[in-house]
Design an enzyme around this catalytic site. Structure first.
Site, PDB file in Angstrom:
ATOM      1  N   SER A  14       0.906 -10.269   8.953  1.00 45.02           N
ATOM      2  CA  SER A  14       0.888  -8.886   9.421  1.00 45.02           C
ATOM      3  C   SER A  14       0.333  -8.003   8.315  1.00 45.02           C
ATOM      4  CB  SER A  14       2.304  -8.427   9.790  1.00 45.02           C
ATOM      5  OG  SER A  14       2.319  -7.066  10.162  1.00 45.02           O
ATOM      6  N   CYS A  15      -0.437  -6.974   8.707  1.00 49.23           N
ATOM      7  CA  CYS A  15      -0.937  -5.988   7.755  1.00 49.23           C
ATOM      8  C   CYS A  15      -0.756  -4.600   8.362  1.00 49.23           C
ATOM      9  CB  CYS A  15      -2.397  -6.249   7.388  1.00 49.23           C
ATOM     10  SG  CYS A  15      -3.583  -5.959   8.723  1.00 49.23           S
TER      11      CYS A  15
END
Length: 594
Positions: free
Chosen positions: A129-130
Site C-alpha cells: 500500500s502507498c
C-alpha cells in the site's frame, strides 16, 4: 500411456469465482495429460453436488489418483496411492502436479497439505500500500512476487490501492503462510495476522530489492500479538517488536501523515472536479443563492460544502487512526472539524490528528479497567476522552496559533510574484523529481495538496507538472536519442510515457535505478524548470491527481496554455539533459576480416 482419475472439489461451494477456478484446473489437467499421452477422467464436486462421477472401472484401472482441493480420504480410493494438491497448485503448474501423481507420491495428511511449502520453498502472503494507492502499491507487489519466485517460495499479495483491496488474502491462505510481509507506506490493519510471523517494511525495499526484503523478513519477523495493529510510533518499541521487524520502511509521524493524506485525496479530487464542473455550467457565480435549484448550484454544494468540508476532518481522523487505530478516528475527525471552523485549515488538521492519535494511544495504555469493562474503552471511554483532549487543546491552546500561521502562509503564497513564485515552483519541482514517490516527493505533494483546502492552487499545479515531467522526458529521450538506451529501456520508454501522462512519476524509477548519478540530476533539472514556469505563469490546478486527463475539464486548470508550456519545456529539457549526461552505448565490434 498411463491412466489417471481426479476429483476436484471447489474450495467454497456455490461461489462463482472458486467454481470457475476449479473448472479451469480441470481443463489444465486434461490438456497436460493429453499432451503427455495420458488419459484422465475427472469428477467435479461443488458442495454436495457431483458431476461427471467416476465409474468404478475407471478407478480400478487407474494408475494414479489425484485429489484436488479435498477428497483425499474418499473410500472409493482404498488401496490406491492418492496424490493431493490444491486448485492453486494445478493452476500454477499442472505439469508438476501430474508428474508428482505419476511418480506415486502419496497424499500428505490433510492438515499438513494445506501448510506444506511448494517444491521446498515456503509460503508468503503480503500486503502492499502507498499513499496514493497507484504506482508504488503495484510495483511493490510485483517486486515481492518476482523475488519470491526467484527464491523458490510461493507468494500471494493483496494490494490496497486507490480502488480498495484487490486479490484479497483468504483466511486459508493466511493460516497456511509461513511469513507475512507488510510493504506499505500507510497504516495497515494487522488484526488478521494474529499469531503469524509478520515483517513490516516500506514499499521501496520491495521495489528495489525484493529478494533482500524476503530474506530479511524470514530472519527478523516477529509474531503478531493478539489484536495489535501497525506500530503506532517510534516511541512504542514493544508494539513494534510484537508486530515484527521494521525493515527499512518509514514509521512514526511520516507513515501516519501519509495515511491521512491517502484518505484525504478522494475528497480533494471529488470536490475539486465537482466545483470546476459547476463553474463550467453556471459561471463563476454558480454558488450564489440566486442560482438555487440549478444543476450548477447543486454540484457546487456537493463539491464545496460536502467533499471539501470533509477534507481536513478526513486528514486528521486517519492520521489519528494510523497512530491509535479505530479509537482515534472520532477524536481525530472532531479535531479536524474544529480546525476547519477556526480557520486552521490543513495545518490545523495535521496538528489535531497527531494530538488525537498520540493522546488516545496514551489514554489506551494508561487506563486500566476490570476485564468485564474493557469492551467499553474503544467505543465509549477512549472516543470521549480523546475528543475532549483534542477539542480543548485545539480551542484553547494550539488552534489559534496554527490558524495565524496558516493565514500568514496563505497571504504570502497568494501574493507571490516574480522571483518568489519561481523559486517556490523550482523547489517543488526539484523535490518531486528527487526520489519519485519517496519521502521527499511525498512531502512536496502533501504540502501542495493540503493548500487546496485553503483555495491556494498554484503549488498543486507546479507539483503535478513536475511529477509528470520525469517519465515523459525519459520517454522522449528514448525516441530522440536511442543510442543512449538499451533495447529494453527503449521498449520501457513507451510505458513510461503512459505513466507520465497519468501523473505517475514512478515510471521513471527503473531508469533512475540503473544509472542514478546521470538520470536523477537530469530529471531534477527538467522538473525544476516545469515547476518554475508553472508558478511564473500563474497556473492553478484544483485537483490533486489525474495528469493530462483532467486538463480538458473546464476550470480545473487556470492558465492552461502556460501550464502546457511548462509541461512541454520540462519534458524537452529532461530529454536534452539525458542526452548530455548519459554516455552512448558501446557499439558491438565489427567481425574481423577473414
Amino acid at each position: 500411456m498411463s491412466k489417471l482419475v481426479a476429483v476436484i472439489t471447489a474450495e467454497e461451494a456455490g461461489t462463482e469465482r472458486l467454481g470457475t477456478r476449479a473448472v479451469l484446473a480441470a481443463e489444465a489437467l486434461r490438456k497436460h495429460a493429453h499432451d503427455g499421452g495420458h488419459a484422465i477422467a475427472i469428477e467435479f464436486h461443488d458442495g454436495e453436488t457431483a458431476r461427471d462421477v467416476l465409474a468404478a472401472t475407471a478407478i480400478a484401472d487407474a494408475d494414479a489418483v489425484l485429489a484436488i482441493g479435498g477428497s483425499s480420504g474418499d473410500p472409493r480410493f482404498a488401496g490406491k496411492t492418492v496424490t493431493a494438491a490444491g486448485v492453486d497448485d494445478v493452476l500454477r503448474d499442472p505439469a508438476a502436479v501430474l508428474t508428482r501423481a505419476l511418480a506415486g507420491q502419496a497424499a500428505p495428511a490433510p492438515a499438513a497439505a494445506a501448510a506444506a511449502p511448494q517444491a521446498g520453498g515456503r509460503r508468503i502472503v503480503a500486503i502492499t500500500s502507498c499513499p496514493t494507492g497507484i504506482a508504488h502499491t503495484f510495483m511493490a507487489a510485483e517486486g515481492i512476487l518476482q523475488a519470491a519466485k526467484a527464491l523458490g517460495h510461493e507468494a500471494r499479495v493483496e494490494t490496497q490501492g486507490s480502488v480498495g483491496a484487490r486479490d484479497g488474502l483468504t483466511a486459508e491462505e493466511i493460516r497456511a503462510a509461513d511469513l507475512v510481509i507488510i510493504a506499505a507506506d500507510t497504516q495497515v490493519d494487522l488484526s488478521r495476522f494474529d499469531g503469524k510471523r509478520v515483517y513490516l517494511s516500506g514499499t521501496k525495499p520491495a521495489i528495489n530489492d525484493g529478494q533482500g526484503l524476503i530474506n530479511r523478513a524470514f530472519a527478523d519477523a516477529g509474531v503478531q500479538g493478539k489484536g495489535a495493529a501497525a506500530p503506532a510510533d517510534d516511541a512504542a518499541p514493544a508494539a513494534a517488536k510484537a508486530a515484527g521487524g521494521q525493515g527499512s520502511g518509514r514509521t512514526g509521524p511520516y507513515r501516519h501523515l501519509m495515511t491521512g493524506v491517502s484518505f484525504m485525496l478522494p475528497f480533494v479530487t471529488t470536490g475539486g472536479l465537482l466545483i470546476a464542473i459547476a463553474f463550467a455550467l453556471g459561471g463563476i457565480y454558480a454558488y450564489e443563492d440566486a442560482n438555487q435549484g440549478t444543476l450548477a448550484y447543486a454540484l457546487f454544494q456537493i463539491g464545496a460544502k460536502g467533499a471539501f468540508a470533509l477534507m481536513v476532518p478526513a486528514l486528521a481522523g486517519y492520521i489519528a487512526y494510523s497512530v491509535a487505530d479505530r479509537p482515534g478516528i472520532a477524536p481525530g475527525m472532531i479535531g479536524g472539524m474544529i480546525a476547519t471552523q477556526i480557520g486552521a485549515g490543513f495545518l490545523g488538521g495535521i496538528v489535531a490528528g497527531f494530538i488525537a492519535g498520540y493522546g488516545t494511544a496514551w489514554l489506551n495504555r494508561n487506563i486500566r479497567l476490570h476485564k468485564n469493562l474493557e469492551g467499553l474503552k474503544p467505543v465509549l471511554i477512549l472516543p470521549i476522552l480523546g475528543s475532549l483532549l483534542t477539542g480543548l487543546l485545539m480551542l484553547f491552546v494550539v488552534g489559534e496559533p496554527v490558524a495565524q500561521l496558516l493565514a500568514t502562509l496563505s497571504d504570502w503564497l497568494r501574493n507571490m510574484q516574480g522571483g518568489s513564485a519561481i523559486l517556490l515552483g523550482l523547489i517543488i519541482g526539484l523535490m518531486m523529481a528527487f526520489d519519485m514517490g519517496g519521502p521527499v516527493n511525498k512531502a512536496a505533494y502533501a504540502f501542495s495538496t493540503g493548500l487546496i483546502a485553503s483555495e491556494i492552487y498554484g503549488p498543486m499545479a507546479a507539483a503535478m507538472a513536475a511529477g509528470m515531467t520525469p517519465p515523459l522526458g525519459i520517454a522522449l529521450a528514448t525516441k530522440l536519442f536511442p543510442g543512449r538506451f538499451t533495447g529494453d529501456e527503449r521498449e520501457a520508454g513507451n510505458a513510461a510515457a503512459v505513466l507520465g501522462l497519468a501523473f505517475i512519476s514512478e515510471g521513471a524509477i527503473p531508469f533512475a535505478a540503473r544509472d542514478p548519478f546521470r538520470v536523477i540530476p537530469s530529471l531534477m533539472v527538467g522538473s525544476g524548470l516545469a515547476g518554475a514556469i508553472s508558478m511564473a505563469v500563474g497556473a492553478q490546478l484544483k485537483v490533486p491527481h489525474g495528469g493530462i486527463f483532467v486538463l480538458p475539464i473546464p476550470n480545473a486548470v487556470v492558465s492552461l496554455g502556460g501550464y502546457l508550456v511548462a509541461l512541454i519545456a520540462g519534458t524537452v529539457v529532461t530529454a536534452i539533459m539525458l542526452r548530455i549526461l548519459k554516455k552512448p552505448l558501446a557499439k558491438p565490434a565489427a567481425p574481423a576480416a577473414v
